[in-house]
Design a protein around this motif. Sequence first.
Motif, PDB file in Angstrom:
ATOM      1  N   SER A   1      11.742  27.187  80.338  1.00  0.00           N
ATOM      2  CA  SER A   1      11.411  26.546  81.474  1.00  0.00           C
ATOM      3  C   SER A   1      10.217  25.791  81.192  1.00  0.00           C
ATOM      4  CB  SER A   1      11.573  27.618  82.731  1.00  0.00           C
ATOM      5  OG  SER A   1      12.822  27.686  83.235  1.00  0.00           O
ATOM      6  N   LEU A   2       8.903  25.996  80.802  1.00  0.00           N
ATOM      7  CA  LEU A   2       7.704  25.210  80.663  1.00  0.00           C
ATOM      8  C   LEU A   2       8.109  24.782  79.129  1.00  0.00           C
ATOM      9  CD1 LEU A   2       5.660  25.517  80.352  1.00  0.00           C
ATOM     10  CD2 LEU A   2       4.763  27.229  78.911  1.00  0.00           C
ATOM     11  N   ALA A   3       8.936  25.298  78.521  1.00  0.00           N
ATOM     12  CA  ALA A   3       9.655  24.227  76.935  1.00  0.00           C
ATOM     13  C   ALA A   3      10.145  23.407  77.371  1.00  0.00           C
ATOM     14  CB  ALA A   3       9.551  25.424  75.402  1.00  0.00           C
ATOM     15  N   LEU A   4      10.946  23.038  78.085  1.00  0.00           N
ATOM     16  CA  LEU A   4      12.023  22.048  78.232  1.00  0.00           C
ATOM     17  C   LEU A   4      11.271  21.623  80.010  1.00  0.00           C
ATOM     18  CD1 LEU A   4      15.358  23.797  77.406  1.00  0.00           C
ATOM     19  CD2 LEU A   4      14.195  21.912  76.330  1.00  0.00           C
ATOM     20  N   SER A   5      10.134  21.480  80.335  1.00  0.00           N
ATOM     21  CA  SER A   5       9.736  21.379  81.245  1.00  0.00           C
ATOM     22  C   SER A   5       9.472  19.229  80.954  1.00  0.00           C
ATOM     23  CB  SER A   5       8.701  21.218  81.420  1.00  0.00           C
ATOM     24  OG  SER A   5       7.860  21.364  80.718  1.00  0.00           O
TER      25      SER A   5
ATOM     26  N   TYR B   1       4.349  14.267  67.120  1.00  0.00           N
ATOM     27  CA  TYR B   1       6.210  14.791  66.356  1.00  0.00           C
ATOM     28  C   TYR B   1       6.123  16.593  66.052  1.00  0.00           C
ATOM     29  CZ  TYR B   1       8.155  10.380  67.472  1.00  0.00           C
ATOM     30  OH  TYR B   1       8.594  10.493  68.276  1.00  0.00           O
ATOM     31  N   SER B   2       4.628  17.283  64.969  1.00  0.00           N
ATOM     32  CA  SER B   2       3.966  18.709  65.186  1.00  0.00           C
ATOM     33  C   SER B   2       4.436  19.382  65.834  1.00  0.00           C
ATOM     34  CB  SER B   2       2.659  18.217  64.474  1.00  0.00           C
ATOM     35  OG  SER B   2       2.162  18.034  65.469  1.00  0.00           O
TER      36      SER B   2
ATOM     37  N   PHE C   1      11.351  26.673  66.217  1.00  0.00           N
ATOM     38  CA  PHE C   1      10.815  27.776  65.411  1.00  0.00           C
ATOM     39  C   PHE C   1      10.564  29.179  67.011  1.00  0.00           C
ATOM     40  CE2 PHE C   1       7.949  30.801  63.370  1.00  0.00           C
ATOM     41  CZ  PHE C   1       8.939  31.554  62.690  1.00  0.00           C
ATOM     42  N   ALA C   2       9.209  28.532  67.518  1.00  0.00           N
ATOM     43  CA  ALA C   2       9.221  29.602  68.676  1.00  0.00           C
ATOM     44  C   ALA C   2      10.442  29.963  69.078  1.00  0.00           C
ATOM     45  CB  ALA C   2       8.247  29.765  69.679  1.00  0.00           C
TER      46      ALA C   2
ATOM     47  N   LEU D   1      15.840  35.324  68.431  1.00  0.00           N
ATOM     48  CA  LEU D   1      16.174  36.599  67.989  1.00  0.00           C
ATOM     49  C   LEU D   1      15.453  37.852  68.117  1.00  0.00           C
ATOM     50  CD1 LEU D   1      16.045  34.658  64.554  1.00  0.00           C
ATOM     51  CD2 LEU D   1      17.667  35.344  65.460  1.00  0.00           C
ATOM     52  N   VAL D   2      13.957  37.608  68.639  1.00  0.00           N
ATOM     53  CA  VAL D   2      13.463  39.164  68.953  1.00  0.00           C
ATOM     54  C   VAL D   2      14.457  39.732  70.552  1.00  0.00           C
ATOM     55  CG1 VAL D   2      11.462  40.225  70.288  1.00  0.00           C
ATOM     56  CG2 VAL D   2      11.459  38.256  68.005  1.00  0.00           C
TER      57      VAL D   2
END
Length: 101
Positions: free
Chosen positions: A30-34, A45-46, A53-54, A60-61
């Motif tokens: 939710s935070l990453a796609l806000s 862009y970096s 990756f996160a 995966l975990v």
Amino acid sequence: MRNLTHSIKEYTLFMATMIMSMTLMYAFFSLALSDRILSIFYTFYSFLPIAIFASIGVTLVLGWMIIYITDFIMKKRSREFGLYLLSGMKRSSVALMFSAE
């Protein structure tokens, strides 16, 4: 019912871990796609490869944890399932009972 109460007592820690993991994963995505975070990704862009990756790492975990917990529960209850099958229960009935518990 006795098996259900025994399972609840024995696997509460694993279920709590799964609930917490899913909650944290939901919060992370939710935070990453806000909108604000996405605007930062478009500006710098970096950050985008780091976020991807996160996201893959978290997924995966969590997938490994689900497989581990399911395998642990199945190994712990393999004798019980064997007795059910030996007594004449069908595999589908045993699977349905395990799913219901």
